[in-house]
Design an enzyme around this catalytic site. Structure first.
Site, PDB file in Angstrom:
ATOM      1  CB  CYS A 128       8.568  10.909 109.301  1.00 35.29           C
ATOM      2  SG  CYS A 128       8.402   9.171 108.890  1.00 35.29           S
ATOM      3  NE  ARG A 155       6.875  11.577 118.245  1.00 35.16           N
ATOM      4  CZ  ARG A 155       6.163  12.383 119.037  1.00 35.16           C
ATOM      5  NH1 ARG A 155       6.771  13.122 119.919  1.00 35.16           N
ATOM      6  NH2 ARG A 155       4.842  12.419 118.960  1.00 35.16           N
ATOM      7  N   GLY A 192       4.677   8.505 112.360  1.00 35.69           N
ATOM      8  CA  GLY A 192       4.542   7.691 113.560  1.00 35.69           C
ATOM      9  C   GLY A 192       5.799   6.991 114.011  1.00 35.69           C
ATOM     10  CB  CYS A 219       1.253  30.247 138.819  1.00 40.46           C
ATOM     11  SG  CYS A 219       2.402  31.616 138.884  1.00 40.46           S
TER      12      CYS A 219
HETATM   13  C1  LIG Z   1       0.987  14.174 112.789  1.00 37.89           C
HETATM   14  C2  LIG Z   1       0.847  13.458 111.515  1.00 37.89           C
HETATM   15  C3  LIG Z   1       1.984  12.907 110.892  1.00 37.89           C
HETATM   16  C4  LIG Z   1       3.353  12.929 111.525  1.00 37.89           C
HETATM   17  O1  LIG Z   1       3.369  12.130 112.645  1.00 37.89           O
HETATM   18  P1  LIG Z   1       4.739  11.818 113.430  1.00 37.89           P
HETATM   19  O2  LIG Z   1       4.304  10.938 114.543  1.00 37.89           O
HETATM   20  O3  LIG Z   1       5.290  13.119 113.880  1.00 37.89           O
HETATM   21  O4  LIG Z   1       5.640  11.140 112.462  1.00 37.89           O
HETATM   22  C5  LIG Z   1       1.812  12.299 109.669  1.00 37.89           C
HETATM   23  N1  LIG Z   1       0.593  12.224 109.082  1.00 37.89           N
HETATM   24  C6  LIG Z   1      -0.520  12.737 109.653  1.00 37.89           C
HETATM   25  C7  LIG Z   1      -1.814  12.611 108.960  1.00 37.89           C
HETATM   26  C8  LIG Z   1      -0.428  13.363 110.888  1.00 37.89           C
HETATM   27  O5  LIG Z   1      -1.525  13.847 111.464  1.00 37.89           O
END
Ligand SMILES: *Cc1c(COP(=O)(O)O)cnc(C)c1O
Length: 414
Positions: free
Chosen positions: A266, A268, A227, A343
């Site tokens: 993590c 992203r 997150g 499109c």
């Molecule tokens: C998607 C997800 C993550 C990674 O989330 P990011 O926002 O990309 O860091 C970690 N744990 C779980 C359970 C997820 O579903």
């Protein structure tokens, strides 16, 4: 450097340029620095759903503590490149077969997401005569307000309601083949605020402490999820990692009687910055008084901006080549909307961006495209060719056409 590579590569081909570029050296440096600055009791896992490209997984495997996966397919992707690396397996709706295979593949921790799943995992573990280490995924009553997407704090399909955790623990007490090792709290996506992220970790510790002392649990892990975000709208205001690790030290210090490991998973924040998406401008026009440019590419390759209805950051790479005798369309100092080749009016990557100069044949280079770019896109909608993939690895360039194991690669060359 990326711009230079795009320029040279595009000169070498006749068809319009469209590619994903991954800077593996940048990725390694970035993740190495995260690993060395995290407090020593923390572990960093990569959530592969952000980008499960094999080259990326191979680059990360020697650096991170392991991978977080959410399906059997993802477990197999990881095991194909590494037979022993630790795997955390979460996600709602695991099937009987998936749980069996997760045990076969030696998954380290299973994140259990419901009361029913607790019973199912125990049943399978009993049949296989093994003990399975689990974390309970908690759906918190309160979440971090600054995050873009919330998996907790609001009603969602994830985890077990915070108010039912006692019930879950008491259920596990009576089940012989489960070993409860802690809690899992992934609760948000794209939080760009270091302070609120650190206080989120603090909150996770407080809750774990309460359950642990009430039930006399032998806790090993507090998984605070992923997150950590990317600021796509203000590139110079990114998540302050240094501040976060300072705050985190203080939080862990406060709970220093606990010898628990803090797990991060993590996605992203690990791969976003190493990825670029480059697409050539095929047309420029004015409709209803507004300028549009059309790319060889679009949301079927990079769905993130359309999914979040926001503009994705890009720069213009000028390309001098113009093969025609007729006039080359261009705009100077105008506001322009960047659309793809699909499109549908939803195929927009950036809206009303002021541009100093743009011509047909120039290339737009989108940065921060390494996470939730190709991985979440609807590649075969309209059956256009897939982008090339170009990997920069130290001083070498590795080019691949099309994406492996997927229908529409237009050239099977390596
Ligand atoms: C998607 C997800 C993550 C990674 O989330 P990011 O926002 O990309 O860091 C970690 N744990 C779980 C359970 C997820 O579903």
């Amino acid at each position: 450097m990326i711009a230079k590579i795009v320029q040279t590569q595009s000169q070498e081909q006749d068809r319009p340029f469209c590619a994903y570029l991954y800077d593996l050296t940048k990725l390694r440096n970035h993740v190495n620095s995260l690993m060395t600055t995290l407090p020593s009791s923390c572990r960093l896992f990569y959530a592969i759903k952000a980008n499960s490209d094999v080259m990326i997984l191979k680059a990360l495997a020697p650096i991170v503590n392991g991978f977080e996966v959410a399906s059997l397919g993802e477990i197999e992707k990881v095991r194909n490149i590494d037979r022993t690396i630790p795997i955390l397996f979460g996600g709602p709706g695991k099937t009987h077969h998936e749980i069996e295979m997760a045990i076969e593949y030696g998954v380290t921790l299973l994140h259990v997401e419901s009361l029913h799943e607790i019973k199912l995992v125990n049943y399978i573990a009993m049949q296989k005569k093994v003990s399975v280490s689990i974390l309970l995924r908690v759906n918190l009553r309160h979440s971090v307000p600054s995050a873009k997407l919330k998996m907790a704090g609001v009603p969602t399909q994830f985890g077990i309601d915070e108010t039912e955790i006692d019930m879950a623990i008491s259920l596990i007490e009576g089940l012989p083949n489960l070993e409860l090792q802690g809690f899992h709290f992934h609760a948000m996506s794209n939080n760009t605020d270091s302070k609120s992220h650190a206080s989120f970790v603090d909150h996770c510790y407080e809750l774990t402490k309460n359950w642990s002392s009430k039930w006399e649990l032998d806790i090993k892990y507090v998984n605070v999820g992923g997150g950590i975000g990317i600021n796509y709208l203000q590139l110079d205001k990114q998540f302050d990692w240094e501040d976060f690790t300072e705050q985190l030290e203080k939080v862990l210090e406060k709970h220093n009687d606990k010898s628990w490991n803090t797990l991060f998973e993590c996605g992203r924040y690990i791969t976003s910055s190493c990825g670029y998406y480059a697409a050539e401008v095929l047309d420029i026009k004015q409709n209803h008084g507004e300028y549009f440019c059309i790319l060889r590419g679009g949301s079927h390759h990079l769905r993130l901006p359309a999914a979040w209805k926001q503009s994705h950051p890009f720069t213009v790479i000028p390309v001098e080549k113009w093969p025609y005798s007729f006039e080359r369309p261009e705009v100077i100092d105008e506001k322009i909307t960047v659309a793809g080749e699909l499109c549908t009016p939803n195929d927009v990557l950036a809206r009303e961006v002021i541009i100093s100069k743009l011509r047909v044949g120039d290339i737009l280079l989108f940065s921060y495209a390494g996470a939730y770019g190709w991985a979440i896109s609807h590649h075969n909608f309209l059956s256009h060719p897939h982008p090339e993939r170009i990997y920069l690895d130290r001083d070498s360039l590795i080019k691949q056409y099309g994406f492996v194991n997927e229908g529409m690669s237009f050239e099977a060359k390596t």
